[in-house]
Write a protein that holds these residues in place. Structure first.
Motif, PDB file in Angstrom:
ATOM      1  N   ALA A 236      -5.241 -17.595  11.196  1.00  0.00           N
ATOM      2  CA  ALA A 236      -5.688 -18.713  12.028  1.00  0.00           C
ATOM      3  C   ALA A 236      -5.176 -20.045  11.493  1.00  0.00           C
ATOM      4  O   ALA A 236      -4.574 -20.832  12.238  1.00  0.00           O
ATOM      5  CB  ALA A 236      -7.221 -18.731  12.094  1.00  0.00           C
ATOM      6  N   GLY A 237      -5.404 -20.317  10.208  1.00  0.00           N
ATOM      7  CA  GLY A 237      -5.082 -21.627   9.653  1.00  0.00           C
ATOM      8  C   GLY A 237      -3.597 -21.913   9.556  1.00  0.00           C
ATOM      9  O   GLY A 237      -3.102 -22.902  10.121  1.00  0.00           O
ATOM     10  N   PHE A 238      -2.865 -21.063   8.868  1.00  0.00           N
ATOM     11  CA  PHE A 238      -1.419 -21.251   8.759  1.00  0.00           C
ATOM     12  C   PHE A 238      -0.718 -20.868  10.064  1.00  0.00           C
ATOM     13  O   PHE A 238       0.284 -21.464  10.438  1.00  0.00           O
ATOM     14  CB  PHE A 238      -0.856 -20.427   7.602  1.00  0.00           C
ATOM     15  N   GLY A 239      -1.269 -19.869  10.761  1.00  0.00           N
ATOM     16  CA  GLY A 239      -0.629 -19.381  11.975  1.00  0.00           C
ATOM     17  C   GLY A 239      -0.754 -20.315  13.157  1.00  0.00           C
ATOM     18  O   GLY A 239      -0.028 -20.154  14.148  1.00  0.00           O
ATOM     19  N   ALA A 240      -1.635 -21.312  13.077  1.00  0.00           N
ATOM     20  CA  ALA A 240      -1.792 -22.245  14.198  1.00  0.00           C
ATOM     21  C   ALA A 240      -0.498 -23.000  14.485  1.00  0.00           C
ATOM     22  O   ALA A 240      -0.251 -23.424  15.615  1.00  0.00           O
ATOM     23  CB  ALA A 240      -2.924 -23.231  13.905  1.00  0.00           C
ATOM     24  N   VAL A 241       0.329 -23.158  13.463  1.00  0.00           N
ATOM     25  CA  VAL A 241       1.560 -23.924  13.661  1.00  0.00           C
ATOM     26  C   VAL A 241       2.512 -23.228  14.623  1.00  0.00           C
ATOM     27  O   VAL A 241       3.303 -23.893  15.304  1.00  0.00           O
ATOM     28  CB  VAL A 241       2.264 -24.189  12.306  1.00  0.00           C
ATOM     29  N   ASN A 242       2.444 -21.910  14.726  1.00  0.00           N
ATOM     30  CA  ASN A 242       3.390 -21.184  15.577  1.00  0.00           C
ATOM     31  C   ASN A 242       3.371 -21.679  17.019  1.00  0.00           C
ATOM     32  O   ASN A 242       4.414 -21.862  17.639  1.00  0.00           O
ATOM     33  CB  ASN A 242       3.102 -19.680  15.537  1.00  0.00           C
ATOM     34  N   GLY A 243       2.176 -21.879  17.560  1.00  0.00           N
ATOM     35  CA  GLY A 243       2.079 -22.294  18.945  1.00  0.00           C
ATOM     36  C   GLY A 243       2.365 -23.757  19.184  1.00  0.00           C
ATOM     37  O   GLY A 243       2.404 -24.211  20.329  1.00  0.00           O
TER      38      GLY A 243
ATOM     39  N   ASP B 164      24.383 -19.981  12.277  1.00  0.00           N
ATOM     40  CA  ASP B 164      24.326 -18.803  13.156  1.00  0.00           C
ATOM     41  C   ASP B 164      23.051 -17.976  12.972  1.00  0.00           C
ATOM     42  O   ASP B 164      22.947 -16.867  13.484  1.00  0.00           O
ATOM     43  CB  ASP B 164      25.551 -17.911  12.915  1.00  0.00           C
ATOM     44  N   ARG B 165      22.057 -18.510  12.256  1.00  0.00           N
ATOM     45  CA  ARG B 165      20.798 -17.802  12.072  1.00  0.00           C
ATOM     46  C   ARG B 165      19.639 -18.723  12.437  1.00  0.00           C
ATOM     47  O   ARG B 165      19.640 -19.907  12.084  1.00  0.00           O
ATOM     48  CB  ARG B 165      20.623 -17.320  10.626  1.00  0.00           C
ATOM     49  N   ALA B 166      18.665 -18.163  13.155  1.00  0.00           N
ATOM     50  CA  ALA B 166      17.503 -18.946  13.570  1.00  0.00           C
ATOM     51  C   ALA B 166      16.244 -18.085  13.481  1.00  0.00           C
ATOM     52  O   ALA B 166      16.302 -16.860  13.566  1.00  0.00           O
ATOM     53  CB  ALA B 166      17.690 -19.473  14.989  1.00  0.00           C
ATOM     54  N   LEU B 167      15.123 -18.751  13.310  1.00  0.00           N
ATOM     55  CA  LEU B 167      13.830 -18.082  13.208  1.00  0.00           C
ATOM     56  C   LEU B 167      13.077 -18.281  14.518  1.00  0.00           C
ATOM     57  O   LEU B 167      12.884 -19.410  14.970  1.00  0.00           O
ATOM     58  CB  LEU B 167      13.024 -18.687  12.049  1.00  0.00           C
ATOM     59  N   ASP B 168      12.679 -17.173  15.154  1.00  0.00           N
ATOM     60  CA  ASP B 168      11.895 -17.266  16.381  1.00  0.00           C
ATOM     61  C   ASP B 168      10.501 -17.794  16.050  1.00  0.00           C
ATOM     62  O   ASP B 168       9.833 -17.302  15.142  1.00  0.00           O
ATOM     63  CB  ASP B 168      11.780 -15.897  17.054  1.00  0.00           C
ATOM     64  N   SER B 169      10.072 -18.787  16.809  1.00  0.00           N
ATOM     65  CA  SER B 169       8.783 -19.420  16.528  1.00  0.00           C
ATOM     66  C   SER B 169       7.614 -18.726  17.207  1.00  0.00           C
ATOM     67  O   SER B 169       6.468 -18.862  16.767  1.00  0.00           O
ATOM     68  CB  SER B 169       8.809 -20.874  16.998  1.00  0.00           C
ATOM     69  N   HIS B 170       7.855 -18.015  18.294  1.00  0.00           N
ATOM     70  CA  HIS B 170       6.792 -17.428  19.114  1.00  0.00           C
ATOM     71  C   HIS B 170       5.869 -18.527  19.657  1.00  0.00           C
ATOM     72  O   HIS B 170       4.657 -18.334  19.790  1.00  0.00           O
ATOM     73  CB  HIS B 170       5.976 -16.389  18.332  1.00  0.00           C
ATOM     74  N   ALA B 171       6.449 -19.683  19.970  1.00  0.00           N
ATOM     75  CA  ALA B 171       5.662 -20.840  20.394  1.00  0.00           C
ATOM     76  C   ALA B 171       5.527 -20.974  21.906  1.00  0.00           C
ATOM     77  O   ALA B 171       4.695 -21.742  22.380  1.00  0.00           O
ATOM     78  CB  ALA B 171       6.292 -22.128  19.836  1.00  0.00           C
ATOM     79  N   TYR B 172       6.334 -20.233  22.677  1.00  0.00           N
ATOM     80  CA  TYR B 172       6.452 -20.543  24.099  1.00  0.00           C
ATOM     81  C   TYR B 172       5.171 -20.287  24.887  1.00  0.00           C
ATOM     82  O   TYR B 172       4.791 -21.079  25.754  1.00  0.00           O
ATOM     83  CB  TYR B 172       7.616 -19.760  24.717  1.00  0.00           C
TER      84      TYR B 172
ATOM     85  N   TYR C 279      -4.528 -18.423  27.567  1.00  0.00           N
ATOM     86  CA  TYR C 279      -5.608 -18.818  26.659  1.00  0.00           C
ATOM     87  C   TYR C 279      -5.538 -18.065  25.339  1.00  0.00           C
ATOM     88  O   TYR C 279      -6.105 -18.520  24.344  1.00  0.00           O
ATOM     89  CB  TYR C 279      -6.967 -18.540  27.312  1.00  0.00           C
ATOM     90  N   GLY C 280      -4.877 -16.915  25.323  1.00  0.00           N
ATOM     91  CA  GLY C 280      -4.768 -16.132  24.102  1.00  0.00           C
ATOM     92  C   GLY C 280      -3.468 -16.407  23.384  1.00  0.00           C
ATOM     93  O   GLY C 280      -3.009 -17.538  23.288  1.00  0.00           O
ATOM     94  N   GLY C 281      -2.847 -15.357  22.879  1.00  0.00           N
ATOM     95  CA  GLY C 281      -1.604 -15.515  22.137  1.00  0.00           C
ATOM     96  C   GLY C 281      -0.438 -14.904  22.878  1.00  0.00           C
ATOM     97  O   GLY C 281      -0.224 -15.150  24.065  1.00  0.00           O
ATOM     98  N   ASP C 282       0.321 -14.058  22.164  1.00  0.00           N
ATOM     99  CA  ASP C 282       1.522 -13.441  22.730  1.00  0.00           C
ATOM    100  C   ASP C 282       1.223 -12.177  23.528  1.00  0.00           C
ATOM    101  O   ASP C 282       2.140 -11.494  23.948  1.00  0.00           O
ATOM    102  CB  ASP C 282       2.515 -13.084  21.609  1.00  0.00           C
ATOM    103  N   GLY C 283      -0.040 -11.852  23.705  1.00  0.00           N
ATOM    104  CA  GLY C 283      -0.374 -10.663  24.478  1.00  0.00           C
ATOM    105  C   GLY C 283      -0.553  -9.416  23.641  1.00  0.00           C
ATOM    106  O   GLY C 283      -0.487  -8.303  24.168  1.00  0.00           O
ATOM    107  N   LEU C 284      -0.753  -9.590  22.337  1.00  0.00           N
ATOM    108  CA  LEU C 284      -1.022  -8.422  21.486  1.00  0.00           C
ATOM    109  C   LEU C 284      -2.200  -7.635  22.063  1.00  0.00           C
ATOM    110  O   LEU C 284      -2.178  -6.407  22.123  1.00  0.00           O
ATOM    111  CB  LEU C 284      -1.309  -8.891  20.054  1.00  0.00           C
ATOM    112  N   ILE C 285      -3.226  -8.355  22.471  1.00  0.00           N
ATOM    113  CA  ILE C 285      -4.287  -7.818  23.325  1.00  0.00           C
ATOM    114  C   ILE C 285      -4.191  -8.640  24.609  1.00  0.00           C
ATOM    115  O   ILE C 285      -4.573  -9.813  24.615  1.00  0.00           O
ATOM    116  CB  ILE C 285      -5.681  -7.968  22.694  1.00  0.00           C
ATOM    117  N   PRO C 286      -3.677  -8.074  25.695  1.00  0.00           N
ATOM    118  CA  PRO C 286      -3.263  -8.883  26.856  1.00  0.00           C
ATOM    119  C   PRO C 286      -4.411  -9.324  27.763  1.00  0.00           C
ATOM    120  O   PRO C 286      -4.436  -9.054  28.964  1.00  0.00           O
ATOM    121  CB  PRO C 286      -2.292  -7.953  27.592  1.00  0.00           C
TER     122      PRO C 286
END
Length: 337
Positions: free
Chosen positions: A254-261, A273-281, A294-301
């Motif tokens: 939750a705390g560190f992972g909040a930055v992703n979004g 030629d290398r990039a890190l996917d943020s999973h922010a979209y 309202y949730g995240g990436d749909g791990l639980i959709p």
């Protein structure tokens, strides 16, 4: 990198990925075992591996001895706050410095073509999104993160809840660790949907949504009620038989992972030629449209199941607009009555 190979940019300079958001492969039909197996490394690396690494580092180098934690005290609580705040300053601050201050990749892969510093507004303290978000993070959210941390560590140390050992319960604790991001998604969806109820949105969640164009410092910029509820996800490990290391991992997701979004970039360029996917979209679309994802990436959709899912496509936008029209019609009918 040429971001136009991966998406398109509109006249305002906003970039969007060409590929639509997809649920994890085990939710897709037809079921494909090879796709599920190919997804597992992405699930583990790099973000969840990072959160586990930080949880282990906290347990070894930061968390006080059990004897100390059996008694609530300001000393060890302030120590935990200092470490949490320093870690967020370094981690979030590094992203802010390289991608928002130095602008190392310009607006390549940036969803919103403008930077928050270019958009002063009266809704923020000192008319600055960056200052407002920074102060709310360090003087509201991180203290409440630490409060949650102190309470569950004390509960384990004082024997108020079962403390399962890894030697005797390694299989269960391993499974619990692997599903902790799913617990986060369910918890986040439930509290997030709750604070979108109009009265709670007005008095609580609107603080976070002032950052329509989010940046790293927006991640933990919250009203105190939201900040406590958000980090309280770790309390699930006082209900589910668990171990304090797993609870720490849950808290760090939750705390560190909040930055992703809230990174604001789809990819962070590491080399040419290398990039890190943020999973922010998915969460960026929530900040843009307010009533989707309202949730995240749909791990639980849950968003998919309840009709809030926006995958970034024209079809997703059409579904969203149709839902908005139905909502508007219901409101007009009530006001007419």
């Amino acid at each position: 990198m040429d971001d136009l190979k991966f998406g398109s940019r509109n006249k305002r300079g906003d970039w969007a990925p060409a590929a639509r958001l997809e649920l994890p492969p085990f939710w897709r039909k037809p079921f494909s075992l090879p796709k599920v197996l190919a997804w597992i490394p992405e699930y583990l690396w790099p973000w969840n591996a990072f959160h586990m690494a930080t949880a282990l580092a906290w347990w070894v180098f930061v968390v006080p001895d059990v004897e100390v934690m059996r008694t609530l005290g300001w000393g060890w609580a302030l120590w935990l706050y200092a470490v949490n705040a320093a870690a967020i300053f370094v981690f979030y601050g590094a992203v802010e410095l390289f991608w928002y201050v130095k602008k190392k990749q310009g607006t390549r892969f940036k969803y919103n073509g403008k930077f928050p510093a270019e958009q002063p507004s009266d809704v923020f303290w000192f008319k600055s999104q960056n200052i407002d978000n920074f102060l709310r993070s360090f003087f509201v959210s991180i203290p409440l993160w630490t409060l949650v941390q102190v309470l569950f560590l004390h509960a384990f140390a004082a024997g108020y809840v079962p403390w399962l050992s890894w030697s005797d319960n390694w299989l269960w604790l391993g499974v619990l660790t692997l599903i902790s991001p799913a617990i986060h998604e369910v918890h986040f969806f439930l509290i997030h949907r709750l604070i979108h109820v109009p009265i709670l949105y007005k008095w609580v969640h609107s603080v976070h949504h002032n950052s329509v164009n989010p940046s790293p410092w927006s991640s933990l910029s919250m009203h105190p009620v939201e900040a406590f509820l958000y980090h309280a996800v770790a309390f699930w490990h006082l209900v589910i038989p668990s171990n304090p290391i797993v609870a720490l991992f849950q808290l760090h997701v939750a705390g560190f992972g909040a930055v992703n979004g809230h990174i604001g970039f789809d990819k962070l360029e590491l080399t040419e030629d290398r990039a890190l996917d943020s999973h922010a979209y998915a969460h960026y679309l929530h900040h843009k449209y307010f009533e989707v994802n309202y949730g995240g990436d749909g791990l639980i959709p849950l968003d998919k199941w309840f009709g809030y899912w926006h995958d970034g496509s024209k079809e997703g936008e059409a579904r969203m607009n149709a839902r908005f029209q139905k909502k508007k019609a219901r409101m007009n009918a009530k006001s007419g009555a």
